[in-house]
Design an enzyme around this catalytic site. Structure first.
Site, PDB file in Angstrom:
ATOM      1  NE  ARG A 181      -4.488  34.376  37.632  1.00  0.00           N
ATOM      2  CZ  ARG A 181      -5.472  34.223  38.618  1.00  0.00           C
ATOM      3  NH1 ARG A 181      -6.371  35.627  38.624  1.00  0.00           N
ATOM      4  NH2 ARG A 181      -4.779  34.905  39.882  1.00  0.00           N
ATOM      5  CD  GLU A 234      -2.237  34.895  45.226  1.00  0.00           C
ATOM      6  OE1 GLU A 234      -2.990  34.962  43.833  1.00  0.00           O
ATOM      7  OE2 GLU A 234      -2.770  36.071  45.784  1.00  0.00           O
ATOM      8  CG  ASN A 239      -1.077  29.338  41.349  1.00  0.00           C
ATOM      9  OD1 ASN A 239      -1.385  30.213  40.423  1.00  0.00           O
ATOM     10  ND2 ASN A 239      -0.458  29.161  41.985  1.00  0.00           N
TER      11      ASN A 239
END
Lengths: 101, 148
Positions: free
Chosen positions: B107, B49, B53
């Site tokens: 997303r 994660e 990002n």
């Protein structure tokens, strides 16, 4: 092929395989979308048995399939969920929206 | 803060193929703690994660550098610092909200939520135009009979 689809009479089963991360999600979404558009299923079962890793990208894949099936008046089920993927999906509350088998 | 027992660092480009590389690297470094499979999976998921990002949000229109520093402390705590020099986050509290995303349809907006639920601590420092640093901390259980 990250997604293998089988089925007839608008009942579709899609086996997703490999790592469902941001790197792999676009291809998986594309393949799934094409199969849904071709079959217009009233029932879609996503089989995650061959998934070796899943992060929040997998949540987006499942929610997109859920919305598409909703538009078609169909039902989405998710089955053979590996432990790691299940933990991610439950942390996001996906299990409250989609039926897990 | 106490000195780390062990430390490693990698720098890589913000290409999506490196998501798997970062996960595997963190898992490999964590292996010396003799973690359970569940613990390794939690670490891999949180790293995935944090690195995603950087790839999606920090460098939206270009390829930039991402660094990942791994440190191990005496109390069996693993600290992972994922840093980029990208666009930064204007409002960190908003970015951490479940379902909030500025990304496309691939997303879910659940990245920080997943990091928070899988780690013991998640710290985010960001300055618009300068970059973002995400610090993940996870204590790995000591196993009875486990050798060091």
């Amino acid at each position: 092929m990250a997604v293998t689809c089988t089925g007839e009479n608008r009942v579709l089963r899609a086996v997703v395989s490999g790592e469902v991360d941001h790197h792999g999600a676009k291809q998986i979404m594309g393949e799934l979308e094409r199969s849904i558009n071709a079959a217009l299923p009233r029932s879609l079962t996503l089989d995650l048995g061959e998934v070796s890793f899943m992060d929040s990208s997998g949540i987006a894949v499942i929610l997109r399939a859920y919305r598409r099936l909703g538009e078609l008046g169909g039902e989405l089920k998710v089955c053979n969920i590996p432990e790691q993927a299940g933990k991610v999906l439950r942390a996001a509350g996906v299990d409250r929206l989609v039926s897990f088998e | 803060m106490t000195k780390p027992v062990n430390e490693a660092a990698v720098v890589f480009l913000s290409r999506s193929a490196n998501e798997g590389f970062a996960r595997a690297t963190a898992a490999c470094f964590a292996a010396q703690l003799d973690p359970t499979l569940d613990e390794v999976n939690d670490i891999k998921t949180a790293v995935s994660e944090a690195v995603t990002n950087c790839i999606v949000h920090a460098y939206p229109d270009c390829i930039g550098k991402v660094s990942m520093r791994l440190r191990l402390f005496g109390d069996n705590t693993l600290e992972i610092v994922v840093k980029d020099w990208g666009v930064g986050i204007e409002d960190v509290a908003q970015a951490r909200q479940p379902l909030y995303t500025t990304g496309d349809e691939t997303r879910s907006g659940m990245g920080f939520t997943i990091m928070e639920s899988f780690m013991d601590g998640v710290k985010v420092r960001s300055a618009p135009g300068k970059g973002t640093t995400v610090t993940l901390r996870r204590r790995v259980s000591l196993r009875v009979g486990g050798g060091a």
